[in-house]
Design a protein around this motif. Structure first.
Motif, short mmCIF file in Angstrom:
data_model
loop_
_atom_site.label_atom_id
_atom_site.label_comp_id
_atom_site.label_asym_id
_atom_site.label_seq_id
_atom_site.Cartn_x
_atom_site.Cartn_y
_atom_site.Cartn_z
N MET A 1 12.63 67.81 71.25
CA MET A 1 12.82 67.13 72.47
C MET A 1 13.58 68.02 73.47
O MET A 1 13.26 67.95 74.66
CB MET A 1 13.60 65.87 72.14
CG MET A 1 13.92 65.08 73.30
SD MET A 1 12.77 63.80 73.27
CE MET A 1 13.21 62.68 74.23
N LEU A 2 14.53 68.73 72.97
CA LEU A 2 15.29 69.64 73.81
C LEU A 2 14.37 70.71 74.36
O LEU A 2 14.49 71.10 75.54
CB LEU A 2 16.43 70.25 72.97
CG LEU A 2 17.33 71.22 73.71
CD1 LEU A 2 18.06 70.55 74.85
CD2 LEU A 2 18.30 71.86 72.76
N LEU A 3 13.48 71.16 73.55
CA LEU A 3 12.54 72.19 73.95
C LEU A 3 11.62 71.68 75.05
O LEU A 3 11.32 72.39 76.02
CB LEU A 3 11.73 72.63 72.73
CG LEU A 3 10.95 73.91 72.88
CD1 LEU A 3 11.80 75.07 73.33
CD2 LEU A 3 10.26 74.23 71.58
N LEU A 4 11.21 70.45 74.92
CA LEU A 4 10.35 69.83 75.93
C LEU A 4 11.10 69.67 77.24
O LEU A 4 10.55 69.90 78.33
CB LEU A 4 9.85 68.46 75.41
CG LEU A 4 8.86 67.75 76.31
CD1 LEU A 4 7.61 68.57 76.54
CD2 LEU A 4 8.52 66.41 75.74
N SER A 5 12.37 69.30 77.18
CA SER A 5 13.19 69.14 78.38
C SER A 5 13.36 70.48 79.08
O SER A 5 13.28 70.58 80.31
CB SER A 5 14.58 68.60 78.04
OG SER A 5 14.50 67.34 77.47
N LEU A 6 13.62 71.51 78.26
CA LEU A 6 13.78 72.85 78.82
C LEU A 6 12.47 73.31 79.47
O LEU A 6 12.47 73.94 80.54
CB LEU A 6 14.20 73.84 77.75
CG LEU A 6 15.67 73.76 77.33
CD1 LEU A 6 15.94 74.72 76.19
CD2 LEU A 6 16.58 74.07 78.49
N ALA A 7 11.37 73.02 78.84
CA ALA A 7 10.06 73.40 79.37
C ALA A 7 9.80 72.69 80.70
O ALA A 7 9.28 73.27 81.66
CB ALA A 7 8.97 73.10 78.36
#
Length: 133
Positions: free
Chosen positions: A1-7
């Motif tokens: 989820m963090l990765l998606l937010s960063l993306a």
């Protein structure tokens, strides 16, 4: 989820950067177009001024030629006048009389030396006084 937010954040930043690039490009293109038009206007004005300078130069050359012609005619007339002055014996007498008046000779002396009638000698004296005044 963090990765998606960063993306998503990275994508948002990239879109904002892309929007700013497009905005600056549009502004730059508009400025470039404006400067190009000014350059064309300046080039046209330069051509007009060159043409006017050429016309002035041509006119000045023509005037210069005419001035030279007038100066030559004036010189010729001056020479002709001087030649006539020395060819006419009466002119020599009057020239001598005028010179005597200028040097301070009196009326009787001018009449006697130049063999002028009294009226003419008096006229010379009168003219000399007017010239001196």
């Amino acid at each position: 989820m963090l990765l998606l937010s960063l993306a998503i954040i990275a994508l948002a930043v990239a879109l904002i950067a892309l929007a700013m690039i497009i905005l600056f490009k549009s502004s730059y293109a508009s400025e470039l177009t404006s400067q190009l038009q000014q350059f064309k206007d300046s080039a046209e004005q330069i051509n007009i001024l060159r043409s006017e300078v050429q016309e002035l130069r041509t006119g000045l050359l023509s005037i210069g030629k005419r001035v030279l012609e007038v100066e030559q005619q004036n010189e010729e007339l001056t020479q002709q006048q001087a030649a006539q002055k020395y060819d006419d014996p009466d002119a020599k007498i009057y020239s001598r009389a005028v010179k005597m008046v200028e040097l301070g000779a009196d009326l009787e002396e001018v009449i006697r030396e130049c063999e002028l009638p009294r009226a003419e000698a008096e006229l010379l004296f009168s003219l000399h006084k007017q010239k001196g005044a």
